[in-house]
Write a protein that holds these residues in place. Structure first.
Motif, PDB file in Angstrom:
ATOM      1  N   ILE A  27     101.278  43.317  29.513  1.00 11.42           N
ATOM      2  CA  ILE A  27     100.334  43.234  30.643  1.00 11.42           C
ATOM      3  C   ILE A  27     100.016  41.779  30.973  1.00 11.42           C
ATOM      4  O   ILE A  27     100.007  41.356  32.137  1.00 11.42           O
ATOM      5  N   GLU A  28      99.758  41.010  29.910  1.00 13.72           N
ATOM      6  CA  GLU A  28      99.449  39.584  30.114  1.00 13.72           C
ATOM      7  C   GLU A  28     100.637  38.853  30.706  1.00 13.72           C
ATOM      8  O   GLU A  28     100.479  37.954  31.553  1.00 13.72           O
ATOM      9  N   LEU A  29     101.845  39.212  30.234  1.00 13.92           N
ATOM     10  CA  LEU A  29     103.046  38.587  30.793  1.00 13.92           C
ATOM     11  C   LEU A  29     103.205  38.928  32.265  1.00 13.92           C
ATOM     12  O   LEU A  29     103.570  38.068  33.092  1.00 13.92           O
ATOM     13  N   GLN A  30     102.928  40.198  32.609  1.00 16.73           N
ATOM     14  CA  GLN A  30     103.006  40.608  34.011  1.00 16.73           C
ATOM     15  C   GLN A  30     101.990  39.845  34.852  1.00 16.73           C
ATOM     16  O   GLN A  30     102.294  39.388  35.961  1.00 16.73           O
ATOM     17  N   LYS A  33     103.227  36.350  35.175  1.00 15.73           N
ATOM     18  CA  LYS A  33     104.299  36.281  36.172  1.00 15.73           C
ATOM     19  C   LYS A  33     103.727  36.329  37.584  1.00 15.73           C
ATOM     20  O   LYS A  33     104.166  35.609  38.472  1.00 15.73           O
ATOM     21  N   LYS A  34     102.732  37.235  37.772  1.00 17.61           N
ATOM     22  CA  LYS A  34     102.115  37.361  39.093  1.00 17.61           C
ATOM     23  C   LYS A  34     101.406  36.057  39.480  1.00 17.61           C
ATOM     24  O   LYS A  34     101.504  35.579  40.611  1.00 17.61           O
ATOM     25  N   GLU A  35     100.680  35.488  38.493  1.00 16.68           N
ATOM     26  CA  GLU A  35     100.000  34.216  38.761  1.00 16.68           C
ATOM     27  C   GLU A  35     101.005  33.115  39.092  1.00 16.68           C
ATOM     28  O   GLU A  35     100.767  32.289  39.979  1.00 16.68           O
ATOM     29  N   MET A  36     102.130  33.091  38.362  1.00  9.90           N
ATOM     30  CA  MET A  36     103.165  32.092  38.629  1.00  9.90           C
ATOM     31  C   MET A  36     103.764  32.279  40.014  1.00  9.90           C
ATOM     32  O   MET A  36     104.032  31.313  40.731  1.00  9.90           O
ATOM     33  N   GLN A  37     103.972  33.568  40.378  1.00  9.93           N
ATOM     34  CA  GLN A  37     104.496  33.838  41.722  1.00  9.93           C
ATOM     35  C   GLN A  37     103.510  33.389  42.791  1.00  9.93           C
ATOM     36  O   GLN A  37     103.883  32.789  43.798  1.00  9.93           O
ATOM     37  N   ASP A  38     102.209  33.700  42.537  1.00 16.35           N
ATOM     38  CA  ASP A  38     101.176  33.251  43.483  1.00 16.35           C
ATOM     39  C   ASP A  38     101.138  31.722  43.555  1.00 16.35           C
ATOM     40  O   ASP A  38     100.993  31.139  44.643  1.00 16.35           O
ATOM     41  N   PHE A  39     101.244  31.093  42.383  1.00 13.39           N
ATOM     42  CA  PHE A  39     101.231  29.629  42.335  1.00 13.39           C
ATOM     43  C   PHE A  39     102.422  29.044  43.096  1.00 13.39           C
ATOM     44  O   PHE A  39     102.277  28.067  43.853  1.00 13.39           O
ATOM     45  N   LYS A  40     103.595  29.667  42.892  1.00 14.21           N
ATOM     46  CA  LYS A  40     104.791  29.197  43.596  1.00 14.21           C
ATOM     47  C   LYS A  40     104.625  29.344  45.111  1.00 14.21           C
ATOM     48  O   LYS A  40     105.024  28.481  45.882  1.00 14.21           O
ATOM     49  N   ARG A  41     104.038  30.483  45.516  1.00 17.88           N
ATOM     50  CA  ARG A  41     103.809  30.676  46.952  1.00 17.88           C
ATOM     51  C   ARG A  41     102.826  29.638  47.489  1.00 17.88           C
ATOM     52  O   ARG A  41     103.020  29.083  48.577  1.00 17.88           O
TER      53      ARG A  41
END
Length: 215
Positions: A27-30, A33-41
């Motif tokens: 869950i934390e990894l997901q 990943k979501k935070e990283m995707q948001d950060f990348k965006r």
């Protein structure tokens, strides 16, 4: 048997904890990943904004450059127009103005007279000579006549004229300070300095402190 059951229970408990930890980690990894995707965006949006900002700055610099060039050209044109005050407005009518106020028409009228001597130079906007009367009317024309330093410079120029123009020895030098218009305090200052204040009104030249200076 009891000991075996206790061990099985502990093993099941350990497995359950392991499963819980694994699920929690996933869950934390997901979430990571979501935070990283948001950060990348967000970083992509930031880069796009920075690129747009750079493009705007380039456009602004180009616009500024063009406008500065245009402004410089306009200032140049304005300076050229102001430089023709002598030739276009005052010089053509100075003879009639002198005759109106002083009762004599000049024999000689020079404009933009430049004299160089011993490495120094002196420029007279208008020099009107009445040879019989031995009077030289020295006219200083200013686009911005209300600057006190211009009046001081004109007084200094009047004192220097005899050394630059020796043929005026014996002449009375009469200073006339001219502008399209000037403030009342400027006129009062000129009167105290015994200088005539000439302005352009309508289509004629007027000496607005004539009587005060003559007194």
């Amino acid at each position: 048997m009891a000991a075996l059951k206790e061990r099985v229970d502990k093993l099941e408990e350990a497995l359950m904890r392991l499963v819980y930890i694994q699920q929690k980690t996933e869950i934390e990894l997901q979430e990571f990943k979501k935070e990283m995707q948001d950060f990348k965006r967000e970083m992509k949006d930031f880069k796009d904004e920075m690129k747009a900002f750079k493009d705007e700055m380039l456009d602004f610099k180009e616009w500024s450059k063009k406008n500065i060039e245009s402004l410089n050209q306009q200032w140049g044109n304005l300076a050229n127009r102001l430089g023709t005050l002598v030739e276009d407005i005052f010089a053509p009518s100075i003879g009639q103005a002198i005759e109106k106020y002083f009762g004599v028409f000049p024999d000689v009228i020079d404009t933009k007279k430049l004299v160089r001597k011993e490495g120094k130079s002196l420029e007279i906007d208008i020099l009107a000579l009445c040879e019989k009367e031995k009077v030289a009317y020295v006219v200083e024309v200013k686009a911005n006549p209300d600057r006190k330093e211009y009046i001081d410079d004109f007084l200094k120029k009047l004192k220097e004229i005899p050394s630059f123009l020796p043929y005026l020895e014996g002449y009375v030098l009469q200073g006339i300070y001219a502008g399209l218009n000037m403030k009342e305090e400027t006129v009062k200052l000129l009167t105290r300095k015994k200088l005539y204040a000439m302005v352009f009104r309508g289509d004629i030249l007027e000496i607005v402190n004539f009587e005060d200076v003559r007194k």
